[in-house]
Design an enzyme around this catalytic site. Structure first.
Site, PDB file in Angstrom:
ATOM      1  N   ALA A  56       0.794  -1.232   0.000  1.00 46.97           N
ATOM      2  CA  ALA A  56       0.000   0.000   0.000  1.00 46.97           C
ATOM      3  C   ALA A  56       0.826   1.282   0.000  1.00 46.97           C
ATOM      4  O   ALA A  56       0.508   2.243   0.692  1.00 46.97           O
ATOM      5  CB  ALA A  56      -0.970  -0.020   1.189  1.00 46.97           C
ATOM      6  N   HIS A  59       3.852   4.970  -4.814  1.00 45.85           N
ATOM      7  CA  HIS A  59       5.267   5.153  -5.167  1.00 45.85           C
ATOM      8  C   HIS A  59       5.476   6.354  -6.081  1.00 45.85           C
ATOM      9  O   HIS A  59       4.706   6.564  -7.011  1.00 45.85           O
ATOM     10  CB  HIS A  59       5.778   3.932  -5.939  1.00 45.85           C
ATOM     11  CG  HIS A  59       5.878   2.681  -5.127  1.00 45.85           C
ATOM     12  ND1 HIS A  59       6.715   2.555  -4.049  1.00 45.85           N
ATOM     13  CD2 HIS A  59       5.264   1.481  -5.264  1.00 45.85           C
ATOM     14  CE1 HIS A  59       6.595   1.325  -3.546  1.00 45.85           C
ATOM     15  NE2 HIS A  59       5.724   0.661  -4.260  1.00 45.85           N
ATOM     16  N   LYS A 259      13.067  -5.321  -3.950  1.00 40.64           N
ATOM     17  CA  LYS A 259      12.975  -4.080  -3.167  1.00 40.64           C
ATOM     18  C   LYS A 259      13.311  -4.306  -1.703  1.00 40.64           C
ATOM     19  O   LYS A 259      13.579  -3.363  -0.981  1.00 40.64           O
ATOM     20  CB  LYS A 259      11.557  -3.516  -3.264  1.00 40.64           C
ATOM     21  CG  LYS A 259      11.222  -2.851  -4.596  1.00 40.64           C
ATOM     22  CD  LYS A 259       9.773  -2.399  -4.576  1.00 40.64           C
ATOM     23  CE  LYS A 259       9.265  -1.912  -5.908  1.00 40.64           C
ATOM     24  NZ  LYS A 259       9.542  -0.495  -6.163  1.00 40.64           N
ATOM     25  N   ILE A 344       1.624  -7.071 -14.152  1.00 40.22           N
ATOM     26  CA  ILE A 344       1.676  -5.808 -13.387  1.00 40.22           C
ATOM     27  C   ILE A 344       2.085  -6.193 -11.970  1.00 40.22           C
ATOM     28  O   ILE A 344       1.247  -6.482 -11.122  1.00 40.22           O
ATOM     29  CB  ILE A 344       0.303  -5.088 -13.419  1.00 40.22           C
ATOM     30  CG1 ILE A 344      -0.250  -5.028 -14.848  1.00 40.22           C
ATOM     31  CG2 ILE A 344       0.407  -3.698 -12.795  1.00 40.22           C
ATOM     32  CD1 ILE A 344       0.558  -4.226 -15.836  1.00 40.22           C
TER      33      ILE A 344
HETATM   34  C1  LIG Z   1       3.340  -8.164  -1.362  1.00 36.67           C
HETATM   35  C2  LIG Z   1       2.975  -7.118  -2.377  1.00 36.67           C
HETATM   36  C3  LIG Z   1       3.289  -5.790  -2.165  1.00 36.67           C
HETATM   37  C4  LIG Z   1       2.941  -4.810  -3.099  1.00 36.67           C
HETATM   38  N1  LIG Z   1       3.150  -3.496  -2.788  1.00 36.67           N
HETATM   39  C5  LIG Z   1       2.717  -2.526  -3.640  1.00 36.67           C
HETATM   40  C6  LIG Z   1       2.852  -1.161  -3.293  1.00 36.67           C
HETATM   41  O1  LIG Z   1       3.294  -0.832  -2.194  1.00 36.67           O
HETATM   42  N2  LIG Z   1       2.465  -0.220  -4.193  1.00 36.67           N
HETATM   43  C7  LIG Z   1       1.953  -0.559  -5.414  1.00 36.67           C
HETATM   44  O2  LIG Z   1       1.664   0.341  -6.202  1.00 36.67           O
HETATM   45  N3  LIG Z   1       1.792  -1.855  -5.756  1.00 36.67           N
HETATM   46  C8  LIG Z   1       2.144  -2.842  -4.891  1.00 36.67           C
HETATM   47  N4  LIG Z   1       1.978  -4.165  -5.207  1.00 36.67           N
HETATM   48  C9  LIG Z   1       1.466  -4.513  -6.533  1.00 36.67           C
HETATM   49  C10 LIG Z   1      -0.014  -4.352  -6.679  1.00 36.67           C
HETATM   50  O3  LIG Z   1      -0.699  -4.897  -5.563  1.00 36.67           O
HETATM   51  C11 LIG Z   1      -0.419  -5.087  -7.958  1.00 36.67           C
HETATM   52  O4  LIG Z   1       0.390  -4.630  -9.032  1.00 36.67           O
HETATM   53  C12 LIG Z   1      -1.864  -4.834  -8.304  1.00 36.67           C
HETATM   54  O5  LIG Z   1      -2.711  -5.145  -7.218  1.00 36.67           O
HETATM   55  C13 LIG Z   1      -2.238  -5.691  -9.506  1.00 36.67           C
HETATM   56  O6  LIG Z   1      -3.585  -5.456  -9.791  1.00 36.67           O
HETATM   57  P1  LIG Z   1      -4.298  -6.296 -10.910  1.00 36.67           P
HETATM   58  O7  LIG Z   1      -5.637  -5.685 -11.067  1.00 36.67           O
HETATM   59  O8  LIG Z   1      -3.407  -6.379 -12.111  1.00 36.67           O
HETATM   60  O9  LIG Z   1      -4.355  -7.787 -10.343  1.00 36.67           O
HETATM   61  P2  LIG Z   1      -5.365  -8.461  -9.287  1.00 36.67           P
HETATM   62  O10 LIG Z   1      -5.658  -7.590  -8.161  1.00 36.67           O
HETATM   63  O11 LIG Z   1      -4.798  -9.790  -8.984  1.00 36.67           O
HETATM   64  O12 LIG Z   1      -6.695  -8.624 -10.123  1.00 36.67           O
HETATM   65  C14 LIG Z   1      -6.827  -9.548 -11.167  1.00 36.67           C
HETATM   66  C15 LIG Z   1      -8.216 -10.120 -11.102  1.00 36.67           C
HETATM   67  O13 LIG Z   1      -8.413 -10.988 -12.220  1.00 36.67           O
HETATM   68  C16 LIG Z   1      -9.280 -12.017 -11.821  1.00 36.67           C
HETATM   69  N5  LIG Z   1      -9.121 -13.136 -12.755  1.00 36.67           N
HETATM   70  C17 LIG Z   1      -7.996 -13.845 -13.031  1.00 36.67           C
HETATM   71  N6  LIG Z   1      -8.250 -14.771 -13.960  1.00 36.67           N
HETATM   72  C18 LIG Z   1      -9.552 -14.642 -14.309  1.00 36.67           C
HETATM   73  C19 LIG Z   1     -10.409 -15.318 -15.221  1.00 36.67           C
HETATM   74  N7  LIG Z   1      -9.960 -16.307 -16.012  1.00 36.67           N
HETATM   75  N8  LIG Z   1     -11.722 -14.942 -15.289  1.00 36.67           N
HETATM   76  C20 LIG Z   1     -12.211 -13.946 -14.511  1.00 36.67           C
HETATM   77  N9  LIG Z   1     -11.432 -13.274 -13.627  1.00 36.67           N
HETATM   78  C21 LIG Z   1     -10.124 -13.606 -13.532  1.00 36.67           C
HETATM   79  C22 LIG Z   1      -8.845 -12.344 -10.407  1.00 36.67           C
HETATM   80  O14 LIG Z   1      -9.887 -12.967  -9.666  1.00 36.67           O
HETATM   81  C23 LIG Z   1      -8.464 -10.977  -9.866  1.00 36.67           C
HETATM   82  O15 LIG Z   1      -9.502 -10.394  -9.081  1.00 36.67           O
HETATM   83  C24 LIG Z   1       2.312  -5.184  -4.304  1.00 36.67           C
HETATM   84  C25 LIG Z   1       1.991  -6.527  -4.533  1.00 36.67           C
HETATM   85  C26 LIG Z   1       2.283  -7.478  -3.562  1.00 36.67           C
HETATM   86  C27 LIG Z   1       1.870  -8.883  -3.770  1.00 36.67           C
END
Ligand SMILES: Cc1cc2nc3c(=O)[nH]c(=O)nc-3n(C[C@H](O)[C@H](O)[C@H](O)COP(=O)(O)OP(=O)(O)OC[C@H]3O[C@@H](n4cnc5c(N)ncnc54)[C@H](O)[C@@H]3O)c2cc1C
Length: 475
Positions: A56, A59, A259, A344
C-alpha cells in the site's frame, strides 16, 4: 448489475477481464467515456486477489528501471492517483520515505539511487547523514550509515482505491459480473465471445487485466509471450501502539533480489513489516509460513528493534504477478480486438490510473471505439472515511445528531459504527462477506480481529443492515 448474476444477453463495447485495481481503473476509463462495459471477475468482490494484499505505498517511481513502460506509468500514476484520492476521499498520508543504508556498500549506492531517481523524473531526493536519520527516527536500530530521503513516497488505502474506481465505473453504467470465470474465448469478425462458467459474454473489444491469470487469458488469444510466476510477499501487521515508533516509511536499499523488507505505517494506524519475495508454483499460495515470519522478524529487529516487542494484530500474504520480463506486459492486438495488461507486478496500485490512460490513448484510433474526446466530467464518488488520519463518523457530533446510527459503535477496536456498516451494505457494490465488509469499513480488522463484533457484523450481513443487535454489543 453489480453482483453474481447470469451472463447478460447483450453486446458490450468493452469487456474487461479482472476486477483488481487495474481492471477497475480501466473499466472506469471506458465507462466514463460513454462505452458500454462489462467488468468480469471470478471472485465475489472487486479487488479480492493481489489488489487487497500489498504494502500500500503510493510510489513516486524514483527506483524504477529508467526507460521502461513501468517507470513512465508509475510516475504518471503517482500524480493521477494522488489527485484522484484527494477528490474521492481515499486515505493517503504523505509521510515520505527514508531509504536506510545498513553498511558502507549500501551507503555508496545512495548517490546512484539519487541519479536513478532523476533519470525517472523524480528530483526531490536528498542524502541524509546518520545523525539526522537518528534524530528523525530515534527508534531505528544501531549501525545505520545514513539514508536517501524520498519525500514524496506516501501510504494509501488500497481497498478504497479499487472500490472507488469500480463504484465510478458502475455509476457510469458498467456491468459488474462477479463470480464469472473466463474459461475460453471465441473470436469472431465483429466481436469476441468470452466463455464463462456462467454463460457467454459478447464484447466488441476485450481487455485482459487478469493479474495472476493474465498469461492464461493471453494464451486463450493464442499468445505465449510471457508466463506468470507468482512471487509471494508475506507481511506482519503490528498493533496501533507501535505507530509512535516511526515517522517515515523505512525502506531498505534495493538489491538484485528485489525491493527488500520495509517497515511502514499503514493508513489505518498500524505498522507493517514485510514483504518477503518467494517464487511459487501455486497461484493460490497466500498462506503465511513459519520461515517467512522468522525472516521478517530478523530483518525487523535490525531496522526497528522495539517493534518486535509490540503485539501482532495479523499476518497476510499477497502474490505479485511476476514474469520472466522486467517490465509490464502490455500489448495491443487490434486485429483481434484485444489488449493484454499482464505482469503488473509490484507497482500496479500506483500505476493503475496511468495504465488506464495509456490504454485509452493507444486505442483512440481503433475502429468502433470513440475515445477521441475528453472523459465526461464527473465528480469521483466520495468514499467512506476509513483512514486513521481522517475524521471518522463517530467523531462527528453533527452527523450523529442527524443520524444516531453513526454514534452506535459495533466494532470497538476500530471504532466502526452501525451507520457505516449499514452504508456499506447499501452501497453501489455491497460486500459479499465479512472480508469485504472489513475492507469497506475496518470492522473486525482491529486487535481482537472480530472476536467481539464478529457475530453482530455477520448478522447484519445476513439479515440486513437494520437487523437488531444485542444491546450489550452496541453501547
Ligand atoms: C506483497 C505485495 C506488495 C505490493 N506493494 C505494492 C505497493 O506498495 N504499491 C503498489 O503500487 N503496488 C504494490 N503491489 C502490486 C499491486 O498490488 C499489484 O500490481 C496490483 O494489485 C495488480 O492489480 P491487478 O488488477 O493487475 O491484479 P489483481 O488484483 O490480482 O486482479 C486480477 C483479477 O483478475 C481475476 N481473474 C484472473 N483470472 C480470471 C479469469 N480467467 N476470469 C475472470 N477473472 C479472472 C482475479 O480474480 C483478480 O480479481 C504489491 C503486490 C504485492 C503482492
Amino acid at each position: 448489475m453489480t453482483g453474481s448474476q447470469e451472463a447478460p444477453d447483450e453486446e458490450f463495447d468493452v469487456a474487461v477481464v479482472g476486477a483488481g485495481v487495474v481492471g477497475c481503473a480501466i473499466a472506469r476509463a471506458f465507462a466514463q467515456r460513454g462505452m458500454s462495459v462489462a467488468l468480469l471477475d471470478s471472485r465475489s468482490d472487486v479487488g479480492d486477489v493481489t489488489s487487497k494484499a500489498n504494502t500500500a505505498i503510493l510510489h513516486t517511481g524514483y527506483d524504477a528501471k529508467p526507460g521502461t513502460l513501468e517507470s513512465r506509468l508509475v510516475a504518471r500514476g503517482y500524480q493521477l492517483l494522488g489527485d484522484y484520492a484527494a477528490k474521492a476521499g481515499i486515505p493517503v498520508e504523505p509521510l515520505g520515505a527514508l531509504l536506510v543504508a545498513w553498511d558502507v556498500e549500501q551507503a555508496e549506492t545512495l548517490p546512484e539511487l539519487a541519479e536513478q531517481a532523476v533519470a525517472n523524473g523524480y528530483e526531490h531526493t536528498r542524502q541524509v547523514d546518520a545523525e539526522e536519520v537518528r534524530r528523525r527516527e530515534p527508534h531505528l536500530g544501531d549501525g545505520q550509515f545514513g539514508a536517501l530521503e524520498v519525500p514524496g513516497e506516501s501510504i494509501i488505502c488500497p481497498w478504497t482505491t479499487t472500490l472507488a474506481f469500480a463504484t465510478e465505473a458502475v455509476r457510469h453504467g458498467a456491468r459488474l459480473l462477479l463470480g464469472h470465470t473466463v474459461l475460453g474465448v471465441e473470436p469472431a469478425e465483429e466481436h469476441v465471445v468470452l466463455d464463462t462458467d456462467r454463460g457467454k459474454v459478447r464484447a466488441r473489444h476485450v481487455v485482459n487485466a487478469a493479474g495472476l491469470g493474465s498469461d492464461e487469458v493471453h494464451r486463450m488469444f493464442g499468445h505465449k509471450s510471457f508466463s506468470v510466476t507468482p512471487r509471494r510477499g508475506q507481511l506482519i501487521v503490528f498493533d496501533k501502539l507501535a505507530r509512535s515508533l516511526l515517522n517515515h516509511i523505512l525502506l531498505p536499499v534495493p538489491s538484485k533480489f528485489g525491493k527488500g523488507v520495509l517497515v511502514s505505517p499503514t493508513v489505518y494506524g498500524n505498522v507493517m513489516l514485510g514483504p518477503t519475495a518467494e517464487n511459487m508454483d501455486d497461484r493460490t499460495a497466500t498462506e503465511s509460513t513459519e520461515d517467512g515470519m522468522a525472516m521478517l522478524r530478523d530483518k525487523g529487529r535490525r531496522i526497528l528493534p522495539a517493534l518486535l516487542d509490540e503485539e501482532v494484530t495479523t499476518v497476510y500474504a499477497g502474490l505479485r504477478a511476476a514474469t520472466e520480463h522486467s517490465d509490464y506486459q502490455i500489448s495491443f492486438h487490434p486485429e483481434q480486438r484485444y489488449v493484454c495488461v499482464g505482469g503488473i507486478r509490484s507497482t500496479g496500485l500506483t500505476s493503475s490510473l496511468a495504465i488506464a490512460e495509456h490504454l485509452t490513448e493507444q486505442m483512440a484510433a481503433w475502429p468502433g471505439l470513440d475515445l477521441s474526446g475528453p472523459p465526461l466530467e464527473a465528480a469521483p464518488p466520495r468514499m467512506p472515511s476509513i483512514g486513521q488520519a481522517q475524521a471518522r463518523p463517530h467523531q462527528d457530533a453533527g452527523l450523529i445528531a442527524q443520524d444516531p446510527a453513526y454514534g452506535e459503535i459495533v466494532c470497538f477496536c476500530e471504532r466502526v459504527s452501525r451507520g457505516e456498516i449499514r452504508d456499506a451494505l447499501h452501497s453501489d457494490i455491497p460486500p459479499a462477506d465479512i472480508g469485504g465488509l472489513r475492507r469497506r469499513t475496518r470492522a473486525g480488522m482491529g486487535r481482537c480481529q472480530g472476536f467481539f463484533c464478529g457475530s453482530a457484523v455477520s448478522r447484519m450481513i445476513r439479515d440486513g443492515a437494520d437487523a437488531p443487535i444485542a444491546a450489550e454489543i452496541i453501547k
